[in-house]
Design a protein around this motif. Structure first.
Motif, mmCIF file in Angstrom:
data_model
loop_
_atom_site.group_PDB
_atom_site.id
_atom_site.type_symbol
_atom_site.label_atom_id
_atom_site.label_comp_id
_atom_site.label_asym_id
_atom_site.label_seq_id
_atom_site.Cartn_x
_atom_site.Cartn_y
_atom_site.Cartn_z
ATOM 1 N N HIS A 37 47.191 42.866 47.159
ATOM 2 C CA HIS A 37 46.195 42.988 46.095
ATOM 3 C C HIS A 37 46.677 43.946 45.010
ATOM 4 C CE1 HIS A 37 43.110 40.817 48.294
ATOM 5 N NE2 HIS A 37 43.242 41.619 49.336
ATOM 6 N N SER A 38 45.994 43.864 43.869
ATOM 7 C CA SER A 38 46.299 44.798 42.772
ATOM 8 C C SER A 38 45.649 46.152 43.062
ATOM 9 C CB SER A 38 45.737 44.245 41.469
ATOM 10 O OG SER A 38 44.318 44.261 41.541
ATOM 11 N N GLN A 39 46.094 47.186 42.352
ATOM 12 C CA GLN A 39 45.505 48.515 42.523
ATOM 13 C C GLN A 39 44.019 48.492 42.184
ATOM 14 O OE1 GLN A 39 47.706 51.789 40.967
ATOM 15 N NE2 GLN A 39 49.641 50.691 41.065
ATOM 16 N N ALA A 40 43.677 47.821 41.101
ATOM 17 C CA ALA A 40 42.278 47.811 40.657
ATOM 18 C C ALA A 40 41.385 47.183 41.741
ATOM 19 C CB ALA A 40 42.148 47.039 39.352
ATOM 20 N N TRP A 41 41.873 46.111 42.353
ATOM 21 C CA TRP A 41 41.117 45.416 43.412
ATOM 22 C C TRP A 41 40.869 46.360 44.592
ATOM 23 C CZ3 TRP A 41 39.498 40.166 43.545
ATOM 24 C CH2 TRP A 41 39.092 39.668 44.793
ATOM 25 N N ALA A 42 41.941 46.992 45.030
ATOM 26 C CA ALA A 42 41.819 47.885 46.188
ATOM 27 C C ALA A 42 40.935 49.088 45.844
ATOM 28 C CB ALA A 42 43.200 48.346 46.637
ATOM 29 N N ASP A 43 41.187 49.701 44.697
ATOM 30 C CA ASP A 43 40.420 50.908 44.356
ATOM 31 C C ASP A 43 38.929 50.604 44.226
ATOM 32 O OD1 ASP A 43 42.668 52.427 44.472
ATOM 33 O OD2 ASP A 43 43.091 52.332 42.317
ATOM 34 N N SER A 44 38.607 49.460 43.636
ATOM 35 C CA SER A 44 37.188 49.132 43.485
ATOM 36 C C SER A 44 36.550 48.891 44.854
ATOM 37 C CB SER A 44 37.002 47.876 42.634
ATOM 38 O OG SER A 44 37.563 48.102 41.372
ATOM 39 N N HIS A 45 37.328 48.310 45.756
ATOM 40 C CA HIS A 45 36.794 48.129 47.111
ATOM 41 C C HIS A 45 36.432 49.486 47.713
ATOM 42 C CE1 HIS A 45 36.148 46.855 51.199
ATOM 43 N NE2 HIS A 45 36.933 47.860 51.560
#
Ligand code: HEC
Ligand code: HEC
Ligand code: HEC
Ligand code: HEC
Ligand code: HEC
Ligand code: HEC
Ligand code: HEC
Ligand code: HEC
Length: 472
Positions: free
Chosen positions: A341-349
């Motif tokens: 996954h992208s950083q944004a995807w993981a961080d938002s999770h």
């Protein structure tokens, strides 16, 4: 572990030398499922001690199931025999004294005094550590291996003897592990054995059982990588990680396509995107992935204690504080996600997950705890009522059942667990608990406490092997 590649190389060479690799005739056979090694004929042509040969040959007759599992394992191809794992000293407390008799009977060619060696039916992490020191060391500091020490510090069922020893053996200790005991003839106490709980206390002082995840006698990594292995224990109303996983997109993709994945990749080489498309429990919590090495310490990669009544950081968990900071472990888990996954995807999770944790703590748990304290202070609920008081059970289930589901569902991408089995149930429970508590406070009326509680006969003595002799 990368060094296992060397092992594999060595094993491949040995296999060649013994003629175990498929010959032209076998090459015609259909390709077996990935986690089923090729059927191979086992031939003993190398320098095994005669005692070790006797184990194999006699057990091939008396317990063909065990022989066959072992013969299909990587251990067999790497020349690791029954004796390597089961060998014991005459004076070991868990030595199988009965087993000496099998060498006396003479009803098969392997029953000879010349083959007699002391063995034990119990094979502990210490036995495995001779060849797998890293795995054993990581495991030894994990919450898995030390769970008996942890639960005996915090659990009311145990500390106040609220269930029977029998209920514990069939329930708690099947997952958490027993304290192994032998009688004076060296026979293992059936109240404590058989058992492969993650935190079993062994007679050699080591903690845990490797076969909790690597079942004998295949000891397969492929098996340990699959969610059902963890799901044996990680399920049910209070920690439904298996159900949560099955609900998640990761789990659903695994179920529809997992048959074609390469579960049997050599240890330490199981690669996201190449060998599998979505992670399993092991992939997120244990297996090496990208820059993260394989770990046998499941506390790594966690930033919260979501099983606890009030969610806290692992380094603040007094019964077994983690040795690293939560930020470090968050980074590790995030590194796993970043393989796919992208950083944004993981961080938002993680932002969503942290939000769920905070909401549970602030909106549900803390106000309910405050109310419970008020009942205690006003003398409306005795502190030792526990499960005898239905009101206390409401409070218990609020954090222990639905409160955990709400948090864990959010952590592992299961909306139904986070909401319908989680926060929705929290709301319902919260209202019931608060209404009853307020009524009692208003009328200064004592909470109902049952005059009896069935089978509250369990021992309250903490295992002396961990906590020392009972203080007088
Ligand atoms: C001559 C036959 C024979 C030989 C040789 C032999 N065994 Fe056994 N073994 C048995 C029999 C029979 C049993 C009992 C099986 C049962 O209870 O059904 C047994 C039981 C065991 C058990 C279970 C013990 C327990 O307490 O639960 C283990 C472990 C074991 N054997 C390992 C070994 C190992 C390791 C060797 C080689 C050092 C070996 N055996 C050699 C016949 C043999
Ligand atoms: C890699 C280590 C290893 C090897 C090799 C191994 N065992 Fe075991 N064995 C175990 C473990 C672990 C258990 C489960 C006991 C425990 O949890 O302590 C076990 C259990 C057993 C039991 C009792 C379990 C039952 O279901 O009755 C027997 C009998 C046994 N082994 C025989 C053998 C024989 C025979 C061989 C060789 C063909 C063998 N073992 C090879 C590790 C090993
Ligand atoms: C005498 C040495 C020895 C002992 C004792 C031993 N192992 Fe192994 N183990 C090996 C070797 C060698 C390999 C092969 C490595 C390879 O093929 O990558 C191996 C491989 C494994 C694997 C990987 C299997 C796979 O599918 O790739 C697991 C899991 C494992 N062992 C678990 C255990 C456990 C659990 C114990 C104790 C019950 C144990 N081993 C005891 C030597 C040992
Ligand atoms: C089906 C297997 C299973 C049974 C049965 C079981 N547990 Fe557990 N228990 C677990 C698992 C898995 C966890 C870890 C939950 C988590 O961390 O999310 C756990 C967590 C716990 C914890 C929290 C530990 C911590 O680190 O905060 C305690 C205390 C506990 N169990 C005690 C018990 C007692 C006492 C019993 C019997 C009355 C019992 N368990 C029965 C599997 C089980
Ligand atoms: C909680 C489940 C669990 C327990 C308990 C467990 N393992 Fe493992 N083990 C795994 C998983 C998952 C893998 C696969 C890692 C991967 O994907 O390469 C693994 C891999 C291994 C391997 C292959 C090399 C490696 O490190 O990847 C060995 C050897 C091994 N385990 C030995 C042990 C020993 C020895 C014990 C007991 C001290 C043990 N395991 C206990 C889950 C477990
Ligand atoms: C035989 C039962 C059993 C099996 C199998 C098992 N676990 Fe556990 N697990 C437990 C228990 C019990 C605990 C609770 C330990 C405690 O907190 O005292 C636990 C705790 C955990 C934790 C929480 C650790 C922490 O620090 O809070 C994680 C993560 C975990 N297990 C992952 C796994 C994974 C991944 C697998 C499969 C590869 C697995 N477990 C297999 C029983 C099991
Ligand atoms: C996509 C990755 C992923 C998968 C797949 C996954 N988990 Fe988790 N798990 C997480 C994350 C993220 C957390 C929260 C970590 C934290 O505390 O920061 C977590 C938390 C946990 C916890 C700790 C709860 C506590 O007490 O704090 C346990 C136990 C656990 N998982 C077990 C499992 C089991 C068993 C499976 C498979 C049935 C599984 N996980 C599948 C990512 C995953
Ligand atoms: C091996 C690759 C892989 C890893 C590792 C992985 N994921 Fe995924 N994840 C996927 C795939 C594939 C999907 C499905 C994407 C789609 O819906 O098209 C997915 C879906 C998701 C979703 C969407 C869930 C939904 O209900 O739509 C979330 C959120 C997510 N992952 C978070 C994570 C987090 C957080 C981690 C790390 C803890 C992680 N993933 C690790 C492959 C992975």
């Amino acid at each position: 572990m990368r060094k296992s590649l060397l092992w594999l190389g060595a094993a491949a060479l040995l296999a060649l030398a013994w003629g175990l690799t498929p010959g032209p005739a076998q090459a015609q056979k259909p390709v077996p499922a990935p986690n089923q090694p090729l059927q191979k004929e086992f031939r003993i042509v190398r320098s095994m001690s005669k005692q070790a040969v006797a184990c194999i040959q006699c057990h091939k007759l008396v317990s063909p199931g065990i022989f066959s599992d072992w013969a299909h394992s990587r251990h067999a191809s790497a020349n690791i025999t029954c004796l390597d794992c089961h060998k014991a000293e005459e004076f070991d407390p868990d030595v199988a004294k009965e087993h000496y008799k099998v060498y006396e009977k003479g009803d098969n060619p392997w029953a000879k005094a010349a083959y007699r060696v002391p063995i034990s039916g119990v094979v502990t992490p210490k036995d495995c550590s001779r060849c797998h020191p890293d795995e054993a060391k990581q495991y030894s500091v994990s919450k898995h291996a030390n769970t008996l020490q942890i639960i005996w510090q915090i659990d009311p069922w145990l500390n106040f003897g609220l269930n029977s020893d029998f209920e514990r053996t069939n329930g708690c200790f099947t997952c958490h592990g027993t304290v192994l005991k032998v009688d004076k003839n060296g026979k293992l106490d059936p109240q404590t054995w058989p058992n492969v709980g993650v935190g079993r206390l062994n007679l050699d002082g080591s903690r845990g059982s490797c076969s909790a995840c690597h079942t004998r006698h295949r000891f397969s990594v492929a098996e340990a990588r699959k969610p059902d292995t963890c799901g044996q224990c990680h399920l049910g109303p209070d920690h439904p990680q298996w159900e949560i996983y099955n609900e998640s997109k990761h789990g659903s993709i695994m179920r529809s396509q997992g048959e074609k994945w390469n579960w049997n990749a050599a240890p330490g080489t199981w690669t996201p995107g190449v060998d599998y498309r979505t992670p399993t429990c092991a992939a997120c919590h244990m297996s090496g992935s990208g820059v993260e090495l394989t770990t046998h310490d499941v506390t790594r990669r966690l930033s919260w204690e979501m099983q606890a009544p009030l969610t806290i950081r692992p380094q603040d968990f007094k019964p077994w504080p983690s040795q690293t900071s939560w930020q470090e472990e968050r980074t590790r888990m995030r590194n796993i996600c970043l393989q796919c996954h992208s950083q944004a995807w993981a961080d938002s999770h993680f932002t969503q997950m942290d939000g769920a944790v905070k909401e549970y703590n602030n909106v549900y748990y803390q106000p309910a705890l405050k109310k419970l304290d008020e009942l205690y202070k006003k003398g409306l609920l005795p502190k030792d009522a526990f499960f005898k008081a239905p009101l206390w059970v409401q409070f218990y289930e609020l954090w222990h059942h639905e409160g955990r589901r709400a948090r864990m569902g959010a952590a592992m991408m299961a909306p139904d667990y986070s909401w319908w089995h989680g926060f929705y149930e929290c709301k319902k429970r919260y209202l019931e608990f608060m209404r009853e508590a307020d009524e009692l406070i208003k009328h200064h009326q004592k909470a109902y406490v049952a005059p009896y509680f069935p089978a509250a006969t369990g021992s309250t003595q903490k295992p002396p092997q961990i906590f020392g002799p009972r203080k007088k």
